[in-house]
Motif scaffolding. Structure first.
Motif, PDB file in Angstrom:
ATOM      1  N   ILE A 289       0.854  -1.191   0.000  1.00 51.62           N
ATOM      2  CA  ILE A 289       0.000   0.000   0.000  1.00 51.62           C
ATOM      3  C   ILE A 289       0.884   1.234   0.000  1.00 51.62           C
ATOM      4  O   ILE A 289       1.947   1.247   0.631  1.00 51.62           O
ATOM      5  CB  ILE A 289      -0.936   0.025   1.218  1.00 51.62           C
ATOM      6  CG1 ILE A 289      -1.655  -1.317   1.395  1.00 51.62           C
ATOM      7  CG2 ILE A 289      -1.950   1.143   1.100  1.00 51.62           C
ATOM      8  CD1 ILE A 289      -1.140  -2.143   2.542  1.00 51.62           C
ATOM      9  N   LYS A 290       0.436   2.295  -0.681  1.00 49.73           N
ATOM     10  CA  LYS A 290       1.225   3.511  -0.768  1.00 49.73           C
ATOM     11  C   LYS A 290       0.390   4.759  -0.455  1.00 49.73           C
ATOM     12  O   LYS A 290      -0.691   4.947  -1.013  1.00 49.73           O
ATOM     13  CB  LYS A 290       1.820   3.643  -2.184  1.00 49.73           C
ATOM     14  CG  LYS A 290       2.714   4.883  -2.373  1.00 49.73           C
ATOM     15  CD  LYS A 290       2.030   5.909  -3.245  1.00 49.73           C
ATOM     16  CE  LYS A 290       2.840   7.195  -3.328  1.00 49.73           C
ATOM     17  NZ  LYS A 290       3.524   7.371  -4.602  1.00 49.73           N
ATOM     18  N   THR A 291       0.883   5.584   0.452  1.00 52.39           N
ATOM     19  CA  THR A 291       0.350   6.947   0.611  1.00 52.39           C
ATOM     20  C   THR A 291       1.480   7.894   0.218  1.00 52.39           C
ATOM     21  O   THR A 291       1.883   7.931  -0.929  1.00 52.39           O
ATOM     22  CB  THR A 291      -0.131   7.197   2.051  1.00 52.39           C
ATOM     23  OG1 THR A 291       0.962   7.059   2.963  1.00 52.39           O
ATOM     24  CG2 THR A 291      -1.221   6.226   2.436  1.00 52.39           C
ATOM     25  N   GLY A 292       1.980   8.680   1.135  1.00 53.85           N
ATOM     26  CA  GLY A 292       3.185   9.458   0.882  1.00 53.85           C
ATOM     27  C   GLY A 292       2.951  10.753   0.141  1.00 53.85           C
ATOM     28  O   GLY A 292       1.843  11.290   0.072  1.00 53.85           O
ATOM     29  N   ASP A 293       4.024  11.256  -0.441  1.00 51.79           N
ATOM     30  CA  ASP A 293       4.077  12.579  -1.061  1.00 51.79           C
ATOM     31  C   ASP A 293       4.001  12.431  -2.575  1.00 51.79           C
ATOM     32  O   ASP A 293       4.893  11.864  -3.207  1.00 51.79           O
ATOM     33  CB  ASP A 293       5.391  13.253  -0.657  1.00 51.79           C
ATOM     34  CG  ASP A 293       5.515  14.679  -1.163  1.00 51.79           C
ATOM     35  OD1 ASP A 293       4.619  15.131  -1.897  1.00 51.79           O
ATOM     36  OD2 ASP A 293       6.520  15.337  -0.827  1.00 51.79           O
ATOM     37  N   LEU A 294       2.936  12.962  -3.196  1.00 52.09           N
ATOM     38  CA  LEU A 294       2.777  12.856  -4.642  1.00 52.09           C
ATOM     39  C   LEU A 294       3.634  13.859  -5.411  1.00 52.09           C
ATOM     40  O   LEU A 294       3.682  13.811  -6.632  1.00 52.09           O
ATOM     41  CB  LEU A 294       1.306  13.035  -5.029  1.00 52.09           C
ATOM     42  CG  LEU A 294       0.314  12.017  -4.472  1.00 52.09           C
ATOM     43  CD1 LEU A 294      -1.012  12.119  -5.209  1.00 52.09           C
ATOM     44  CD2 LEU A 294       0.859  10.594  -4.533  1.00 52.09           C
ATOM     45  N   ALA A 295       4.302  14.752  -4.691  1.00 52.12           N
ATOM     46  CA  ALA A 295       5.157  15.734  -5.359  1.00 52.12           C
ATOM     47  C   ALA A 295       6.597  15.258  -5.481  1.00 52.12           C
ATOM     48  O   ALA A 295       7.418  15.930  -6.098  1.00 52.12           O
ATOM     49  CB  ALA A 295       5.133  17.061  -4.595  1.00 52.12           C
ATOM     50  N   THR A 296       6.909  14.111  -4.931  1.00 50.73           N
ATOM     51  CA  THR A 296       8.287  13.631  -5.004  1.00 50.73           C
ATOM     52  C   THR A 296       8.640  13.219  -6.417  1.00 50.73           C
ATOM     53  O   THR A 296       7.772  12.954  -7.250  1.00 50.73           O
ATOM     54  CB  THR A 296       8.487  12.452  -4.039  1.00 50.73           C
ATOM     55  OG1 THR A 296       9.881  12.192  -3.901  1.00 50.73           O
ATOM     56  CG2 THR A 296       7.796  11.206  -4.553  1.00 50.73           C
ATOM     57  N   ASN A 297       9.927  13.156  -6.701  1.00 50.13           N
ATOM     58  CA  ASN A 297      10.380  12.816  -8.037  1.00 50.13           C
ATOM     59  C   ASN A 297       9.886  11.434  -8.452  1.00 50.13           C
ATOM     60  O   ASN A 297       9.972  10.472  -7.698  1.00 50.13           O
ATOM     61  CB  ASN A 297      11.918  12.840  -8.066  1.00 50.13           C
ATOM     62  CG  ASN A 297      12.464  12.937  -9.461  1.00 50.13           C
ATOM     63  OD1 ASN A 297      12.062  13.800 -10.232  1.00 50.13           O
ATOM     64  ND2 ASN A 297      13.386  12.055  -9.803  1.00 50.13           N
ATOM     65  N   HIS A 298       9.342  11.334  -9.664  1.00 52.07           N
ATOM     66  CA  HIS A 298       8.834  10.088 -10.259  1.00 52.07           C
ATOM     67  C   HIS A 298       7.577   9.545  -9.583  1.00 52.07           C
ATOM     68  O   HIS A 298       7.150   8.434  -9.886  1.00 52.07           O
ATOM     69  CB  HIS A 298       9.908   9.001 -10.283  1.00 52.07           C
ATOM     70  CG  HIS A 298      10.975   9.261 -11.303  1.00 52.07           C
ATOM     71  ND1 HIS A 298      10.770   9.102 -12.649  1.00 52.07           N
ATOM     72  CD2 HIS A 298      12.264   9.697 -11.165  1.00 52.07           C
ATOM     73  CE1 HIS A 298      11.880   9.415 -13.306  1.00 52.07           C
ATOM     74  NE2 HIS A 298      12.791   9.785 -12.432  1.00 52.07           N
ATOM     75  N   PRO A 357      -1.297  16.799  -7.467  1.00 46.34           N
ATOM     76  CA  PRO A 357       0.122  16.445  -7.490  1.00 46.34           C
ATOM     77  C   PRO A 357       0.903  16.908  -6.276  1.00 46.34           C
ATOM     78  O   PRO A 357       2.023  16.451  -6.052  1.00 46.34           O
ATOM     79  CB  PRO A 357       0.636  17.118  -8.769  1.00 46.34           C
ATOM     80  CG  PRO A 357      -0.314  18.244  -9.008  1.00 46.34           C
ATOM     81  CD  PRO A 357      -1.650  17.757  -8.529  1.00 46.34           C
ATOM     82  N   ASP A 358       0.331  17.817  -5.476  1.00 45.94           N
ATOM     83  CA  ASP A 358       1.021  18.295  -4.277  1.00 45.94           C
ATOM     84  C   ASP A 358       0.489  17.644  -3.006  1.00 45.94           C
ATOM     85  O   ASP A 358       0.836  18.054  -1.897  1.00 45.94           O
ATOM     86  CB  ASP A 358       0.901  19.809  -4.160  1.00 45.94           C
ATOM     87  CG  ASP A 358      -0.559  20.272  -4.077  1.00 45.94           C
ATOM     88  OD1 ASP A 358      -1.471  19.458  -4.385  1.00 45.94           O
ATOM     89  OD2 ASP A 358      -0.794  21.442  -3.715  1.00 45.94           O
ATOM     90  N   ALA A 359      -0.347  16.619  -3.143  1.00 38.58           N
ATOM     91  CA  ALA A 359      -0.973  15.996  -1.977  1.00 38.58           C
ATOM     92  C   ALA A 359       0.050  15.202  -1.167  1.00 38.58           C
ATOM     93  O   ALA A 359       0.981  14.608  -1.712  1.00 38.58           O
ATOM     94  CB  ALA A 359      -2.104  15.074  -2.420  1.00 38.58           C
ATOM     95  N   GLN A 360      -0.178  15.193   0.141  1.00 42.41           N
ATOM     96  CA  GLN A 360       0.665  14.412   1.042  1.00 42.41           C
ATOM     97  C   GLN A 360      -0.218  13.550   1.929  1.00 42.41           C
ATOM     98  O   GLN A 360      -1.064  14.064   2.651  1.00 42.41           O
ATOM     99  CB  GLN A 360       1.547  15.323   1.894  1.00 42.41           C
ATOM    100  CG  GLN A 360       2.577  16.092   1.088  1.00 42.41           C
ATOM    101  CD  GLN A 360       3.635  16.736   1.959  1.00 42.41           C
ATOM    102  OE1 GLN A 360       3.803  16.382   3.113  1.00 42.41           O
ATOM    103  NE2 GLN A 360       4.356  17.690   1.392  1.00 42.41           N
ATOM    104  N   GLY A 361      -0.004  12.239   1.848  1.00 39.76           N
ATOM    105  CA  GLY A 361      -0.728  11.301   2.683  1.00 39.76           C
ATOM    106  C   GLY A 361       0.151  10.797   3.807  1.00 39.76           C
ATOM    107  O   GLY A 361       1.325  11.154   3.926  1.00 39.76           O
ATOM    108  N   SER A 362      -0.427   9.943   4.637  1.00 38.69           N
ATOM    109  CA  SER A 362       0.333   9.414   5.772  1.00 38.69           C
ATOM    110  C   SER A 362      -0.256   8.078   6.219  1.00 38.69           C
ATOM    111  O   SER A 362      -1.422   7.777   5.943  1.00 38.69           O
ATOM    112  CB  SER A 362       0.311  10.397   6.951  1.00 38.69           C
ATOM    113  OG  SER A 362      -1.023  10.611   7.390  1.00 38.69           O
TER     114      SER A 362
END
Length: 535
Positions: A289-298, A357-362
């Motif tokens: 499963i993945k959340t995280g930062d959608l603005a990171t590279n790739h 694209p700038d969303a951040q999940g956790s």
């Protein structure tokens, strides 16, 4: 040692190696033509390491004029070009992505090797170590890497080579002993069940580089030795363009590898990735499963996305992980590519809009109980400012009722259309009335059931990639406002009746999946898993 011995004892091999090294030296450029404004890029880094290692191993086989020619080319194309790039503050010099790691490490390797032969080398060595600090700062103590497995392996390959060069030539291991390096060897293991990548992002090849054996040498990580021993030598340079066996012979530590003891649920909180399995090290039922930062590279538009593997076969897949350049990772119109968009991932969209694209999940919570694994992922504002998107992933790992339950908590501030997608690694059979069916892969299968607290419809569809690959998917669509729920169940056994979601006025919620009953109670931040029982 075998390679070195072959060079020493085999005239034909030695002559061919010298020929190839001189061929590299005479190339018109070591910079990709796509990067006309750069003095140094990834091509430079790869050529630099090949040249400096070749020079070291073939020194006695080269004529003095050939040695000087190679040293002059390394000075011009690597040392001087690198210094100029850092002085001009080119973007990769302070980047935290794989570019910075690969270039700093590769050029630093040339610097440390030539420090006694070139006035620029010591300065390059110093600058490269300082530049690598950006990579280490982002690696974090858990050792996860949000660009995904492929780019993690690419970066780590060069960082470890540079660290080994510093240790051998300077007796200095400080490059290697940074925060996260002792844990990072676990990252590829948790996200490559049975030797198949379950990564997220633009590319996800298995990073089976022989250099990674150094993680065991320096950090006592026998897990990485087992992993490489198990999967490394099934391909080599003739099929992957990377030589795995050669560096494996050099860097693998003596002794037999032992199957590792891994956690059933592992969270890399800094990047927002979770892996869970019924058993390790070769799971039969596995989810990522993945959340995280959608603005990171790739990164792609894949908030709260999920992949599922059954008996070594990926049955819930991520089309965004196609290999090659078809994903348009370097294109200005990148977001227009189907593979990048949220609808190409196992997640939801609201109002037919892509994830922000700038969303951040956790990761809100992970827990392992006697008969379950549970993770709660928060999508932040990926689906919109007025949308609350929490995804509960509950795995029942025991063989008698092995299943994955995905409960989406949704709260919308306005009436909107909500779509959920599940991308299948096989053929889909769907009963649209009961919203149940089956996914059949090459040798494994998976039964599913879908449900919604709002009036919803289920369908199946497909998307063709240039006529050479077809993405098959399930699609659940509903109109919603306020608090609502989607539920998706994926089970080894057929689901005997329609899946039921039963919320009550006190805020609790019950899921009925045949004889399995899962009860959630209201919590301060999200629903809390309360009980799992069988009627």
């Amino acid at each position: 040692l075998v390679i070195a011995d072959a060079i020493e004892t085999n005239d034909a091999y030695r002559s061919r190696a010298v020929e190839e090294l001189l061929n590299l030296i005479h190339w018109s450029t070591w910079v990709d033509p796509c990067h006309p404004k750069l003095h140094v890029d990834l091509c430079t880094a790869e050529a630099a390491v090949a040249a400096i290692v070749g020079l070291d191993w073939l020194w006695d086989s080269l004529e003095e004029t050939q040695r000087q020619q190679i040293l002059e080319v390394l000075d011009k194309r690597v040392l001087q070009a690198y210094r100029q790039s850092v002085e001009e503050k080119v973007w990769w010099a302070t980047a935290v992505n794989h570019w910075g790691a690969v270039i700093h490490a590769a050029c630093g390797m040339v610097g440390v090797a030539m420090r006694d032969k070139n006035p620029h080398a010591k300065e390059v060595y110093r600058l490269s170590r300082a530049g690598l600090q950006h990579f280490f700062n982002d690696l974090g103590k858990e050792g996860g890497w949000d660009e995904g497995l492929g780019h993690w392996g690419y970066a780590m390959r060069y960082v470890l080579l540079f660290g080994e060069a510093c240790a051998r030539l300077e007796d200095d291991q400080k490059v290697l002993h940074h925060r996260g390096m002792d844990e990072t060897g676990l990252f590829p293991i948790y996200f490559s069940p049975n030797g198949h990548p379950a990564s997220f992002g633009d590319t996800s090849p298995m990073p089976l580089h022989g250099t990674l054996y150094l993680l065991d040498k320096y950090f006592d990580r026998p897990e990485i030795t087992w992993w490489l021993d198990t999967y490394c030598l099934n391909h080599d340079v003739n099929t992957t363009d990377w030589s795995r066996a050669g560096l494996a012979l050099l860097f693998r530590q003596p002794g037999e590898s032992v199957a590792p003891q891994l956690e059933p649920v592992k969270a890399f909180n800094q990047i927002g990735w979770v892996a869970m399995a019924d058993a390790w090290p070769q799971p039969g039922f596995y989810a990522a499963i993945k959340t995280g930062d959608l603005a990171t590279n790739h990164a792609q538009r894949d908030m709260n996305s999920l992949q599922l593997q059954v008996d070594g076969e990926m049955l819930l897949v991520d089309p965004g992980n196609l290999s090659g350049e078809t994903n348009g990772s370097g294109s200005d119109a990148r977001s227009e590519f189907y593979e990048i968009q949220a609808r190409a991932h196992n997640t939801i969209t609201v109002a037919e809009e892509d994830h922000r694209p700038d969303a951040q999940g956790s990761i809100r919570h992970i827990q392992t109980g006697k008969n379950f694994h549970w993770a709660v992922c928060d999508g932040g504002e990926a689906a919109g400012e007025n949308v609350r998107f929490l995804r509960h992933v509950v795995m029942l790992p025991q063989a008698e009722h092995q299943m994955l339950v995905v409960l989406d908590e949704l709260n919308l501030g306005a009436p909107e259309r909500v779509d959920m997608f599940w991308h299948a690694g096989g053929q889909i059979e769907l009963d649209a009335d009961t919203m149940t069916g089956r996914i059949t892969g090459r040798h494994a299968e998976l039964h599913f059931g879908l449900a919604s607290t709002a009036l919803a419809s289920a369908s199946k569809g497909k998307y063709s990639f240039n006529g050479r690959w077809v993405d098959r998917f399930l699609h659940l669509s509903a109109g919603m406002i306020g608090q609502n729920y989607f539920c998706s169940v994926f089970s080894r056994e057929a689901i005997p009746s329609k899946l039921q979601i039963e919320p009550n006025e006190q805020g609790s919620l019950t899921l009925r999946i045949g004889k399995i009953v899962i009860v959630f109670q209201p919590g301060t931040r999200h629903l809390e898993l309360d009980d799992i029982k069988s009627d």
